[in-house]
Design an enzyme around this catalytic site. Structure first.
Site, PDB file in Angstrom:
ATOM      1  N   HIS A 267      56.415  13.387 -18.529  1.00 24.16           N
ATOM      2  CA  HIS A 267      56.080  13.349 -17.105  1.00 24.16           C
ATOM      3  C   HIS A 267      57.344  13.425 -16.243  1.00 24.16           C
ATOM      4  O   HIS A 267      57.472  14.280 -15.362  1.00 24.16           O
ATOM      5  CB  HIS A 267      55.301  12.055 -16.816  1.00 24.16           C
ATOM      6  CG  HIS A 267      54.856  11.900 -15.400  1.00 24.16           C
ATOM      7  ND1 HIS A 267      53.575  12.191 -14.988  1.00 24.16           N
ATOM      8  CD2 HIS A 267      55.515  11.496 -14.289  1.00 24.16           C
ATOM      9  CE1 HIS A 267      53.468  11.969 -13.685  1.00 24.16           C
ATOM     10  NE2 HIS A 267      54.638  11.544 -13.236  1.00 24.16           N
ATOM     11  N   GLU A 268      58.284  12.539 -16.532  1.00 24.39           N
ATOM     12  CA  GLU A 268      59.506  12.502 -15.713  1.00 24.39           C
ATOM     13  C   GLU A 268      60.339  13.761 -15.923  1.00 24.39           C
ATOM     14  O   GLU A 268      60.970  14.260 -14.984  1.00 24.39           O
ATOM     15  CB  GLU A 268      60.326  11.244 -16.007  1.00 24.39           C
ATOM     16  CG  GLU A 268      59.593   9.912 -15.734  1.00 24.39           C
ATOM     17  CD  GLU A 268      59.020   9.798 -14.328  1.00 24.39           C
ATOM     18  OE1 GLU A 268      59.574  10.407 -13.391  1.00 24.39           O
ATOM     19  OE2 GLU A 268      57.992   9.093 -14.156  1.00 24.39           O
ATOM     20  N   HIS A 271      59.071  16.331 -13.566  1.00 20.17           N
ATOM     21  CA  HIS A 271      59.646  16.163 -12.220  1.00 20.17           C
ATOM     22  C   HIS A 271      61.077  16.709 -12.191  1.00 20.17           C
ATOM     23  O   HIS A 271      61.480  17.392 -11.251  1.00 20.17           O
ATOM     24  CB  HIS A 271      59.701  14.673 -11.853  1.00 20.17           C
ATOM     25  CG  HIS A 271      58.388  14.092 -11.392  1.00 20.17           C
ATOM     26  ND1 HIS A 271      57.659  14.615 -10.350  1.00 20.17           N
ATOM     27  CD2 HIS A 271      57.689  13.010 -11.812  1.00 20.17           C
ATOM     28  CE1 HIS A 271      56.562  13.867 -10.150  1.00 20.17           C
ATOM     29  NE2 HIS A 271      56.554  12.893 -11.033  1.00 20.17           N
ATOM     30  N   GLU A 297      53.939  16.182  -8.315  1.00 26.65           N
ATOM     31  CA  GLU A 297      53.050  15.645  -9.355  1.00 26.65           C
ATOM     32  C   GLU A 297      52.424  16.769 -10.157  1.00 26.65           C
ATOM     33  O   GLU A 297      52.127  16.605 -11.347  1.00 26.65           O
ATOM     34  CB  GLU A 297      51.937  14.788  -8.733  1.00 26.65           C
ATOM     35  CG  GLU A 297      52.336  13.366  -8.421  1.00 26.65           C
ATOM     36  CD  GLU A 297      52.928  12.586  -9.591  1.00 26.65           C
ATOM     37  OE1 GLU A 297      54.092  12.183  -9.481  1.00 26.65           O
ATOM     38  OE2 GLU A 297      52.245  12.383 -10.607  1.00 26.65           O
TER      39      GLU A 297
END
Ligand code: ZN
Length: 510
Positions: A267-268, A271, A297
């Site tokens: 997830h990170e 980003h 997101e």
């Protein structure tokens, strides 16, 4: 025109100085959340506030306003999507926004938020909403005042939403969410009528070193560049940027649950790859950020869910994971593992929710923000309203407030309004972007099954990452997919994936 060029250069120099101060402040924040000893807290809060103030003063310098005025004819002479035009446009938008909020109000708001956050860190474990209530009432009052600086507006939440998801309004988001909710609730009901997936294979002892090594291997293959980033441990994982050549991520490891760290790292990294992919010419300028909270997101969730929880991904990576954990996973089939990482169930906590139910958690928070700001709902009635809505939407309700209305930091360490919609907008956008990527490169799933992510990453970089903030989120969606924001690709994605997983094709086809 040479006059315009020298003014543009002057503007860029000033904007880069502002971002130098902001990025220096970001380093202080990263350090505070990773390595700073507790004894540094008081001074760090002051240092951080000082740098914020310096950045604000430099940015609201009337000289910047004059340059922006003088550059108006130059901007008008350029095509809308020219870099210089976009820079002047976005800088003006942010400059005007910064001028609207008086510095003393901003200082009051920040100190209230810091105190409120401090109180919440004790009130949540103590399940003590009563202690937070007066604080939250003050937060609501300040959030309303903040919105007032931007009057006139259509809805009082609009200016607050605008901050996170530029150009979006309460009315448009409410319409999209109502449509999504009516599609999601029946899907959740069908899945909930099936036997619940068994994820006990994820809940064994998984030593940190191996989890770490596996996650690093995955995100390196995704294309997260460790020469321009790094990963450290923290309590609440986040991504932070100090320049386009230094975008860092953080994670946390739970040795008793495999589902935490590896997905949070993906997830990170999603980003971070967004920020790392922004056009290098934008370094230090307002264009060097993701387009919006929702757009950001969309990229973290695309890598975490659409890629990282997909069958092709695990076709390739599951044998690798088994090699790291032969004892824990040697006897677990790929099918069983795939079902475990895609377990759908009605749960109380947003951050633990699966792909299908997650948006129900977000949408009810969005509705509560509107109701609170409008004055339709009093803070005192919020815990009960929370329980009632969970019962309606998810079929369960928390007996206490700790796992109810106190669970998210957003309203206790920030404002009420605009805090949550980005998560669901991101899910919707991610599916729409993925559909466009697959239309351009239908072989992406086959590549993923071979552990190859280059074509997908390059497509995302060219179409989504490179422009940074040049386009509004709505413009970005239109340019990338040829259509306005739509829930169709997302619902189609959920129906296909979970219809297959739960063997309920027929129930979803209507
Ligand atoms: Zn995120």
């Amino acid at each position: 025109m040479s006059d315009a060029r020298s003014k543009l250069q002057d503007l860029k120099t000033r904007l880069i100085e502002v971002s130098d101060v902001e990025y220096a402040n970001a380093i202080l924040g990263w350090d505070q959340s990773t390595y700073m000893p507790a004894g540094g807290a008081a001074a760090r809060a002051r240092q951080s506030a000082t740098l914020s103030q310096i950045a604000h003063e430099k940015f609201t310098d009337p000289a910047i306003g004059r340059l922006l005025d003088d550059l108006w004819p130059y901007e008008e002479s350029l095509p809308y999507d020219a870099d210089d035009a976009a820079l002047i446009r976005v800088a003006r938008r942010e400059y005007e926004r910064a001028l609207k909020v008086p510095p003393d109000f901003m200082a009051r708001l920040s100190s209230h938020m810091a105190a409120s956050y401090q109180l919440w860190t004790a009130a949540r474990p103590a399940n003590d909403f009563a202690r937070m209530q007066p604080n939250l009432e003050k937060t609501l009052e300040l959030s309303r005042q903040l919105a007032e600086f931007f009057a006139p507006y259509e809805h009082i939440a609009d200016p607050l939403i605008d901050w996170a998801d530029y150009g979006m309004k309460a009315s448009t988001i409410s319409a999209i969410f109502a449509q999504l909710r009516s599609e999601l609730i029946p899907i959740v009901e069908v899945i909930a009528s099936q036997p619940i997936a068994d994820d006990s294979c994820l809940r064994q002892q998984y030593p940190e070193a191996e989890q770490w090594a596996f996650a690093v291997e995955v995100i390196k293959r995704f294309g997260y560049d460790f020469d321009r980033g790094r990963m450290d441990k923290t309590h609440h994982p986040f991504m932070t940027k100090f320049s386009l050549g230094d975008v860092r991520i953080t994670t946390r490891v739970d040795e008793g649950y495999l589902g935490e760290m590896i997905f949070s790292a993906m997830h990170e990294a999603g980003h971070a790859m967004y920020e790392l992919g922004i056009c290098a010419d934008y370094e230090g300028l307002p264009l060097a950020h993701g387009a919006s909270a929702g757009a950001h997101e969309s990229q973290s969730r695309l890598w975490e869910n659409l890629v990282g929880r997909s069958r092709p991904f695990w076709n390739f990576f599951y044998p690798r994971l088994q090699a790291f954990f032969p004892q824990q996973l040697g006897g677990v089939s790929l099918d069983a593992f795939y079902r475990a990482v895609n377990k759908v169930h009605r749960s109380l906590i947003r951050t633990d929710a699966d792909e299908v139910t997650y948006n129900l958690h977000v949408m009810l928070r969005f509705d509560f923000e509107l109701a609170l700001l409008e004055g339709r709902l009093a803070v005192a009635d919020l815990p009960e309203a929370w329980r009632a809505r969970y019962q309606t939407d998810l079929g369960i309700a928390s007996p206490d407030d700790r796992d109810g209305v106190l669970q998210d930091v957003h309203w206790y360490g920030g404002i009420i309004g605009g805090s949550f919609q980005g998560y669901t907008l991101g899910n919707i956008m991610a599916a729409q972007f993925q559909q466009a990527a697959l239309a351009a490169h239908p072989d992406i799933p086959a590549q993923i099954a071979r552990g190859e992510f280059g074509v997908l990453h390059d497509w995302l970089r060219e179409n989504i990452y490179r422009p940074g903030m040049k386009f509004t989120p709505s413009e970005l969606v239109e340019r990338v997919s040829g259509q306005p924001l739509s829930i169709e690709p997302y619902i189609a994605y959920l129906r296909t994936k979970y219809g297959e997983l739960y063997g309920v094709w027929g129930s979803f086809l209507h």
